[in-house]
Scaffold this motif. Structure first.
Motif, short mmCIF file in Angstrom:
data_model
loop_
_atom_site.label_atom_id
_atom_site.label_comp_id
_atom_site.label_asym_id
_atom_site.label_seq_id
_atom_site.Cartn_x
_atom_site.Cartn_y
_atom_site.Cartn_z
N LYS A 276 -55.00 -18.21 14.90
CA LYS A 276 -53.66 -18.73 14.48
C LYS A 276 -54.07 -20.57 14.01
O LYS A 276 -54.02 -21.09 13.43
CB LYS A 276 -52.56 -18.66 15.20
N ASN A 277 -54.62 -20.98 15.57
CA ASN A 277 -54.87 -22.57 15.42
C ASN A 277 -56.03 -22.82 14.27
O ASN A 277 -55.48 -23.60 13.89
CB ASN A 277 -54.83 -22.45 16.92
N VAL A 278 -57.13 -22.49 14.66
CA VAL A 278 -58.06 -22.76 13.94
C VAL A 278 -57.56 -22.62 12.41
O VAL A 278 -58.90 -24.22 12.12
CB VAL A 278 -59.53 -22.36 14.93
N PHE A 279 -57.24 -21.70 11.87
CA PHE A 279 -56.97 -21.78 10.36
C PHE A 279 -55.33 -22.40 10.18
O PHE A 279 -55.20 -22.28 8.91
CB PHE A 279 -56.98 -20.58 10.04
N ASN A 280 -54.77 -22.78 11.26
CA ASN A 280 -53.30 -23.34 11.07
C ASN A 280 -52.83 -22.39 10.18
O ASN A 280 -52.03 -22.43 8.84
CB ASN A 280 -53.31 -24.75 10.52
N TYR A 281 -52.73 -20.73 10.46
CA TYR A 281 -52.41 -19.64 9.63
C TYR A 281 -50.66 -20.24 9.66
O TYR A 281 -50.37 -19.40 10.45
CB TYR A 281 -53.10 -18.79 10.03
N LYS A 282 -50.21 -20.10 8.56
CA LYS A 282 -48.70 -19.93 7.88
C LYS A 282 -48.14 -18.42 7.48
O LYS A 282 -48.99 -17.86 6.93
CB LYS A 282 -48.50 -20.99 7.03
N GLU A 283 -46.90 -18.13 7.55
CA GLU A 283 -47.16 -16.62 6.70
C GLU A 283 -47.27 -16.34 5.61
O GLU A 283 -48.03 -14.87 5.52
CB GLU A 283 -45.76 -15.62 7.18
N ASN A 284 -47.56 -16.98 4.41
CA ASN A 284 -47.78 -16.30 3.36
C ASN A 284 -48.98 -16.53 2.50
O ASN A 284 -49.64 -16.93 1.43
CB ASN A 284 -46.61 -16.36 2.15
N ASP A 285 -50.10 -17.35 3.83
CA ASP A 285 -51.20 -17.90 3.38
C ASP A 285 -52.46 -16.75 2.89
O ASP A 285 -52.07 -15.66 3.86
CB ASP A 285 -51.82 -18.29 4.67
N VAL A 286 -53.24 -16.83 2.23
CA VAL A 286 -54.27 -15.68 1.84
C VAL A 286 -54.95 -16.37 2.53
O VAL A 286 -55.81 -17.68 2.46
CB VAL A 286 -54.04 -15.56 0.56
N TYR A 287 -55.83 -15.72 3.22
CA TYR A 287 -56.88 -15.91 4.04
C TYR A 287 -58.68 -15.47 3.59
O TYR A 287 -58.44 -14.60 3.69
CB TYR A 287 -56.94 -15.80 5.51
N TRP A 288 -59.91 -16.53 3.99
CA TRP A 288 -61.18 -15.50 3.39
C TRP A 288 -61.68 -15.36 3.95
O TRP A 288 -62.40 -17.01 4.06
CB TRP A 288 -60.76 -15.62 2.18
N CYS A 289 -62.95 -15.20 5.02
CA CYS A 289 -63.49 -15.28 5.76
C CYS A 289 -64.55 -14.83 4.89
O CYS A 289 -64.54 -12.94 4.46
CB CYS A 289 -63.14 -14.48 7.09
N THR A 290 -65.83 -15.12 4.41
CA THR A 290 -67.13 -14.27 3.42
C THR A 290 -68.19 -14.04 4.63
O THR A 290 -68.80 -13.39 3.69
CB THR A 290 -67.62 -16.05 2.64
N ALA A 291 -68.04 -13.67 5.50
CA ALA A 291 -68.97 -12.91 6.87
C ALA A 291 -68.86 -11.70 6.14
O ALA A 291 -68.17 -11.23 5.56
CB ALA A 291 -68.22 -13.55 7.93
#
Length: 635
Positions: A276-291
């Protein structure tokens, strides 16, 4: 002020102070306010680093999948939980909603139960980045089975070692996988591996490439028909806070891989909080980790951390270079990705290509860029910042380990001023210490030493599976009452941390401690250099001298190699000083790397020392053939 989501630098300092003054209260408030419990804890923390023994939220009862899936169903049931982008860009992306994920996890969990898997059993998962990988991980957690994911690029030898070490009863795999233009016969690798694994009763096989494969009677079962028949109701197994969640193997600098054991409650809280904190994630965000989910980054920041926050998390089956080097940026544009988390190795390889691959895509959706796996060198940081983030998306250079379970040092975007090559400040709840060779803590700033953690954090590994003594010897014996990370670090004048490399990658030359990372950063500044690795070798006068393995951008580099060597040493002299100049510089076509992109310096050291009869296991390397070419060309 919410402890859970820090919004300003001032707030970070307040929250950090609170987390250090009263860690138990700090984590207790987060645990109470943001998670679902079947029973509350009797005690927040008890620990003894001399044993070592660590317990968080003792007596609490929960199931991690209730926190990652069930509790989101009412408010986010139709929201995409997992967005799968396949290897082939012409194949449609798959959106799996929280409702659909719940149904598929329950069905899979019932299949596991019907095939004899119960709480505490180990299940080895050897799958490509297809939905079944995330779903099988969650299905194990649903019923209290301990998952052990092995990256589906490891050899049969590496796979059988891990299966035997944790005595897994089942392997979950697929007929094969796509990797760029190649297909890989995963089932064949599994068959070979389990010839030497008596503990395996069942192999479940997902269909991905529709290849002809051998199915062994009474052992191998196609997964889909079993899922079709399974009930979509599966009550979660109620777990104790300290019950095992998963085992993940990390290669040791010596000997067999170490099965790091992570437990349930503390791991859940810490990965959710840091996500939550390191990516500053907000409700409708689309998050991608390529690992890949086969690594800790995938466990913590593709599966558990994002889903515990009700996020949309992207899973990518392919590689950054297929069908061309614009693939990452094409996906960012297509899915309007907001947070992008990748490895410096990937950034460096893409930075070698034409900028057209980046510039043809609209990357304006990006809000946060992240790096993981190794310290990012300055040149790659600037390329990433300028060309991908357009100087608008802060880069979070995260430092952590398989053993730590979650990120430990990182900027918080739009809060912590960034500084290239620095992981910056510890996250709330993380108490760091720099130690000298005599075991004394080094106080103050503008100092460097060995990086330790002096107080438990919730997601730390509790032991090495089946070998607690090795856990103690590896992490708790170097410095009394401290967890030793194995890394060196420096702390600058404002208290920012820079990781200088593994302590076994700190080379003492003429009495000077030289970290390899800053020297490699300097070498990589040379316009002809693509990548480099430094090791030490014995020297009559200096004790140790430096041996550099250097990959050139243009393999057919027609310039005089002797001149290049002089130029490289000149750059090192300018950046670090003449003490850090290399005695030997070998130009090579590649470096031996693990499949997660780490350079296997152990092998390079042995070649530099001319100890060629004992290179150890090279079968788990991404490119084992490169070892012989380095030996043939050695200086």
């Amino acid at each position: 002020m919410s402890n859970y989501h820090v919004k300003t630098l001032e707030e970070y300092f307040q929250v950090y102070r609170k987390s250090v003054r009263n860690p138990e209260l700090f984590w207790e408030e987060i645990a109470e306010e943001h998670f679902v419990w079947r029973k509350k804890w009797n005690n927040v923390l008890s620990y003894d680093f001399s044993k070592p023994e660590i317990k968080w939220f003792e007596g609490a009862k929960l199931n991690i999948t209730e926190n990652c899936i069930d509790r989101h169903l009412q408010i986010r049931g139709d929201k995409t939980a997992i967005l799968l982008e396949p290897n082939n860009p012409d194949e449609r992306a798959e959106h799996i909603s929280y409702k659909e994920l719940h149904k598929r996890v329950c069905k899979f969990a019932n299949v596991l139960k019907e095939n004899g898997i119960k709480k505490g059993d180990r299940v080895c998962i050897y799958l490509p980045m297809i939905p079944e990988l995330a779903i099988s991980v969650l299905a194990c957690a649903r019923i209290g089975a301990v998952h052990s994911v092995v990256f589906a690029g490891f050899s049969s030898t590496a796979l059988s070692t891990r299966i035997n070490d944790c005595e897994a009863k089942m392997v979950i795999t697929s007929d094969g996988s796509y990797r760029g233009a190649k297909t890989i016969d995963l089932k064949g690798i599994v068959d070979e591996a389990i010839e030497s694994c008596e503990c395996i009763d069942t192999v479940l096989v997902a269909k991905r490439i529709d290849s002809e494969i051998n199915m062994k009677e009474n052992r191998d079962k196609w997964l889909q028909p079993l899922l079709d028949e399974a009930s979509e109701n599966c009550e979660p197994e109620i777990m104790d806070a300290e019950d095992p969640l998963f085992i993940l193997y990390t290669s040791g600098s010596t000997g067999s891989p170490k099965g790091m054991l992570h437990t349930t409650a503390g791991y859940m809280i810490y990965t959710a909080y840091t996500f939550k904190n390191v990516f500053n994630y907000k409700e409708n965000d689309v998050y991608w980790c390529t690992a890949d989910i086969g690594w800790i980054t995938g466990h913590s920041y593709i599966v558990y951390g994002p889903l515990a926050n009700g996020a949309t998390t992207v899973m990518f089956e392919g590689v950054p270079s297929y069908p061309d080097f614009g693939r990452f940026w094409e996906i960012v544009e297509k899915h309007k990705v907001n947070q992008f988390y990748t490895a410096p190795t990937a950034i460096r390889s893409l930075a070698k290509e034409k900028l057209d691959f980046v510039d043809q895509y609209d990357l304006s959706s990006l809000k946060v860029l992240g790096t993981v796996g190794e310290p990012i060198n300055e040149e790659a940081w600037h390329w990433y910042n300028d060309n991908v983030g357009k100087k608008k998306s802060p880069i979070v250079d995260t430092w952590w380990q398989t053993e730590t379970g979650g990120m430990m040092i990182s900027p918080m975007p739009y809060i912590t001023p960034t500084k290239p090559t620095y992981a910056t400040l510890p996250l709330p709840g993380v108490q760091l210490a720099l130690m000298d060779e005599n075991g004394e803590e080094i106080k103050g700033n503008q100092v460097d030493g060995r990086l330790c953690v002096k107080y438990p954090w919730p997601s730390m590994a509790r032991t090495i599976w089946g070998n607690h003594q090795r856990y103690k010897d590896t992490y708790f014996s170097a410095f009394e009452n401290k967890y030793f990370t194995g890394d060196g670090a420096l702390r600058d004048e404002v208290g920012y941390y820079r990781i200088t490399g593994r302590v076994d990658d700190v080379i003492i030359v003429s009495g000077h401690n030289l970290g390899t990372a800053p020297i490699e950063d300097a070498i990589n500044e040379h316009p002809a250099v693509a990548e480099s690795a430094i090791v030490g070798f014995p020297h009559d006068v200096k004790g140790n001298a430096l041996y550099g393995y250097v990959i050139l951008k243009d393999v057919g580099e027609s310039r005089n190699h002797d001149n290049l060597r002089k130029e490289i040493n000149q750059i090192i002299t300018e950046h670090i000083g003449p003490i850090a100049k290399l005695n030997k510089i070998q130009f090579t076509v590649g470096l031996p790397k693990t499949r997660s992109g780490k350079i296997m310096r152990r092998i390079l050291r042995k070649i530099a020392h001319n100890e060629l009869d004992n290179l150890g296991d090279v079968s788990t390397l991404l490119n084992p053939e490169v070892v012989q070419s380095i030996i043939d060309d050695r200086l």
